[in-house]
Design a protein around this motif. Structure first.
Motif, PDB file in Angstrom:
ATOM      1  N   UNK A 503       0.778  -1.227   0.000  1.00 46.41           N
ATOM      2  CA  UNK A 503       0.000   0.000   0.000  1.00 46.41           C
ATOM      3  C   UNK A 503       0.825   1.301   0.000  1.00 46.41           C
ATOM      4  N   UNK A 504       1.764   1.472  -0.951  1.00 39.73           N
ATOM      5  CA  UNK A 504       2.426   2.780  -1.053  1.00 39.73           C
ATOM      6  C   UNK A 504       1.482   3.840  -1.607  1.00 39.73           C
ATOM      7  N   UNK A 505       0.324   3.398  -2.095  1.00 36.42           N
ATOM      8  CA  UNK A 505      -0.709   4.305  -2.589  1.00 36.42           C
ATOM      9  C   UNK A 505      -2.050   3.913  -1.982  1.00 36.42           C
ATOM     10  N   UNK A 506      -2.984   4.855  -1.986  1.00 38.87           N
ATOM     11  CA  UNK A 506      -4.318   4.643  -1.437  1.00 38.87           C
ATOM     12  C   UNK A 506      -5.347   4.926  -2.534  1.00 38.87           C
ATOM     13  N   UNK A 507      -5.865   3.908  -3.223  1.00 36.68           N
ATOM     14  CA  UNK A 507      -6.887   4.146  -4.250  1.00 36.68           C
ATOM     15  C   UNK A 507      -8.166   4.713  -3.630  1.00 36.68           C
ATOM     16  N   UNK A 508      -8.816   5.618  -4.336  1.00 36.90           N
ATOM     17  CA  UNK A 508     -10.045   6.230  -3.834  1.00 36.90           C
ATOM     18  C   UNK A 508     -11.219   5.984  -4.790  1.00 36.90           C
ATOM     19  N   UNK A 509     -11.077   6.329  -6.062  1.00 33.96           N
ATOM     20  CA  UNK A 509     -12.160   6.029  -6.997  1.00 33.96           C
ATOM     21  C   UNK A 509     -11.623   5.829  -8.405  1.00 33.96           C
ATOM     22  N   UNK A 510     -12.451   5.214  -9.262  1.00 33.01           N
ATOM     23  CA  UNK A 510     -12.165   5.083 -10.683  1.00 33.01           C
ATOM     24  C   UNK A 510     -12.905   6.201 -11.409  1.00 33.01           C
ATOM     25  N   UNK A 511     -12.213   6.832 -12.333  1.00 34.95           N
ATOM     26  CA  UNK A 511     -12.696   8.043 -12.986  1.00 34.95           C
ATOM     27  C   UNK A 511     -13.880   7.847 -13.927  1.00 34.95           C
ATOM     28  N   UNK A 512     -14.607   8.950 -14.134  1.00 36.68           N
ATOM     29  CA  UNK A 512     -15.462   9.170 -15.288  1.00 36.68           C
ATOM     30  C   UNK A 512     -15.136  10.592 -15.737  1.00 36.68           C
ATOM     31  N   UNK A 513     -15.135  10.839 -17.041  1.00 35.62           N
ATOM     32  CA  UNK A 513     -14.757  12.162 -17.551  1.00 35.62           C
ATOM     33  C   UNK A 513     -15.985  13.060 -17.610  1.00 35.62           C
ATOM     34  N   UNK A 514     -16.077  14.005 -16.689  1.00 31.81           N
ATOM     35  CA  UNK A 514     -17.147  14.998 -16.674  1.00 31.81           C
ATOM     36  C   UNK A 514     -16.614  16.302 -17.269  1.00 31.81           C
TER      37      UNK A 514
END
Length: 540
Positions: A503-514
């Motif tokens: 876990x050197x990174x913390x995923x939060x969400x997968x994108x959608x292009x608005x």
């Protein structure tokens, strides 16, 4: 910014993800927008703030890539289905073993009239690979034979598999077969730069007067931190199909200010919407959405205590409520991320995608987070040092940072501070590990898990966490050097498991292009990498 399987699967996924941007058609005319006059067809777009650099070998941000796609053109260019098509090349022949690419170039010129030659490509790519240049995207060229060895000072420039046969013929030899290499040839790092101009003007890419490019548009003026004016490039080989006479890039960082300009008719579009405007524009039908291959995440500086302890990083990661963040802070219809690689990337088995095969790697669990923090020596947050979350100010990243700050205070009893920096400074801080925790995002450069995973190899230019794991590096190496899709995908699943365990990174969400764009603007390509391509744009 953004990053295999068999060719048929590549085409299938790009057909699914590609999008031609169209509108319902209404005539419009704004100070930055379009007129119906054929000779004066203008439009304006805000891709982000002042670019860190517009040297394509040295840039790695999406705003820069959007500008560079208007200004430059590579051997290939992505079409509306995200499939690479011939651009400045007349032909690209691939040897039966998949290791040698022979490129025949068109007769084309740079914007100043200099001829574009194979030597310009070679010199540009070697510039990115030069160890002294410290290009963050140098690894995008490591598919080429001895490129990585040269970049790590274990080989000479002449050992790299880039051979100029004659001014119009370039031979590229790869380390191993790469099914998506043609897509890479459309990527900004592979764009050609006029070497005659580079020698005459060392800082060629910092001012309009010395800026030379080879794409559909050329730079007319550049008022730093304000506006960049591009005009149709008369020396572009396909100039007949470029309809815009002028393309203005407004270099506004603030998303709210960009929306104000859009609603005042001073801007034709932008993709830096704040959450409340996403909600408002969705209600009134103004909002446009496109598939986007990307992940919003936080980086941890693993060289600093207590973030050098995986238990601390794991605790911070699982002490959030991602759906609540999406519903009440981001408000963009995103998907919670419990892994790093997003969906819609094919796996080895036809019909299956990498994310569904790999599954989730963690669950949100406040009790478990408290336990991990206690095991690391910080029961109920006691004696935990005050850390700082760094975020870039050209976007709406302060609000989620505040929410995460609150989650960690409420759930773990720890205190963090917030710090915002403008885009260029923020990027420098991240690259130099001058942070504790930093907001980040990554958009795939091509449709393959490798575009997300190879960035975290030891000393990778876009790693920017200080993290290193030999087993992870080995898995990535296996995936890069195998032509067997089953072997490749398994190695990348194994690598992602290591990444999501340490876990050197913390995923939060997968994108959608608005984004927003006036309905009278037609022909813009919105690609899943987050790119907007204005080559075929028109104003009705």
């Amino acid at each position: 910014m953004r990053k295999n399987r068999g060719i048929a699967a590549v085409i299938a996924i790009t057909l699914m993800l590609g999008l031609v941007l169209t509108g319902c058609g209404s005539a419009g005319n704004s100070s930055g927008g379009g007129t119906s006059a054929a000779k004066e067809m203008k439009m304006s777009f805000a891709p982000g703030g002042e670019p860190k650099t517009l040297d394509p070998q040295m840039s790695n941000g999406v705003p820069e890539a959007i500008m560079e796609m208007a200004l430059f053109e590579g051997i290939m260019r992505l079409d509306k289905d995200n499939v690479p098509q011939l651009a400045v090349a007349d032909s690209v022949e691939v040897s039966p073993d998949g290791l040698k690419y022979t490129v025949k170039l068109k007769d084309s010129k740079f914007s100043n009239g200099d001829p574009l030659t194979a030597s310009d490509f070679k010199a540009s790519w070697l510039h990115a690979l030069d160890p002294a240049a410290a290009a963050e995207y140098a690894y995008q060229l490591f598919y080429i034979k001895n490129a990585e060895a040269y970049n790590s000072k274990k080989a000479k420039a002449e050992d790299v598999g880039i051979n100029v046969v004659d001014p119009k013929t370039l031979e590229i030899t790869l380390e191993a077969p790469c099914p998506y290499f043609k897509s890479l040839l459309a990527f900004p790092t592979y764009f050609p730069v006029d070497q005659k101009n580079v020698k005459a003007n060392g800082n060629w890419n910092t001012e309009a007067a010395t800026f030379v490019s080879n794409g559909p548009f050329m730079m007319k003026s550049w008022s730093h931190n304000d506006k960049m004016v591009l005009v149709k490039n008369p020396n572009y080989y396909d100039v007949a199909n470029v309809k815009l006479s002028e393309l203005d890039f407004n270099l506004v960082e603030d998303g709210k200010a960009a929306t104000t300009a859009f609603e005042a008719g001073q801007l034709d579009g932008h993709d830096n919407l704040v959450p409340e405007d996403i909600v408002r524009f969705k209600k009134d039908g103004t909002l446009k959405q496109a598939p986007q291959l990307g992940t919003y995440f936080y980086r941890f500086n693993t060289t600093r205590k207590p973030l050098n302890d995986p238990r601390v990083r794991q605790a911070l990661t699982i002490a959030l409520n991602r759906q609540d963040l999406i519903d009440n802070v981001f408000k963009g219809g995103q998907t919670p991320a419990f892994a790093y690689v997003p969906g819609a990337i094919p796996d080895a088995t036809p019909g299956k995608d990498f994310r569904s095969v790999g599954g989730d790697f963690f669950k949100e669990d406040v009790a478990k987070a408290k336990q991990l923090l206690a095991e690391a020596g910080y029961p109920d947050g006691k004696n935990f040092p005050t850390l700082t979350i760094l975020y870039n100010t050209n976007g709406t990243h302060q609000l989620p940072a505040q929410a995460i700050q609150d989650y960690w205070q409420k759930n773990l009893g720890i205190t963090v501070k917030l710090q915002g920096q403008e885009w260029a400074v923020y990027q420098q801080s991240m690259q130099g590990l001058q942070y504790d925790i930093v907001r980040a995002g990554w958009l795939g450069d091509y449709i393959d898990p490798m575009t997300f995973l190879d960035m975290f190899v030891t000393n990778g230019g876009n790693n920017q966490t200080g993290w290193s794991n030999a087993a992870y590096d080995k898995d990535i190496d296996t995936a890069k050097n195998s032509a067997d899709q089953t072997v490749r995908m398994q190695a990348m699943h194994d690598a992602e498991k290591i990444l999501m365990t340490e876990m050197p990174i913390m995923p939060i969400y997968f994108y959608v292009n608005n984004y927003v764009l006036k309905d009278n603007i037609k022909g813009v390509l919105v690609l899943p990498q987050g790119f907007f391509d204005f080559k075929n744009a028109t104003v009705q």
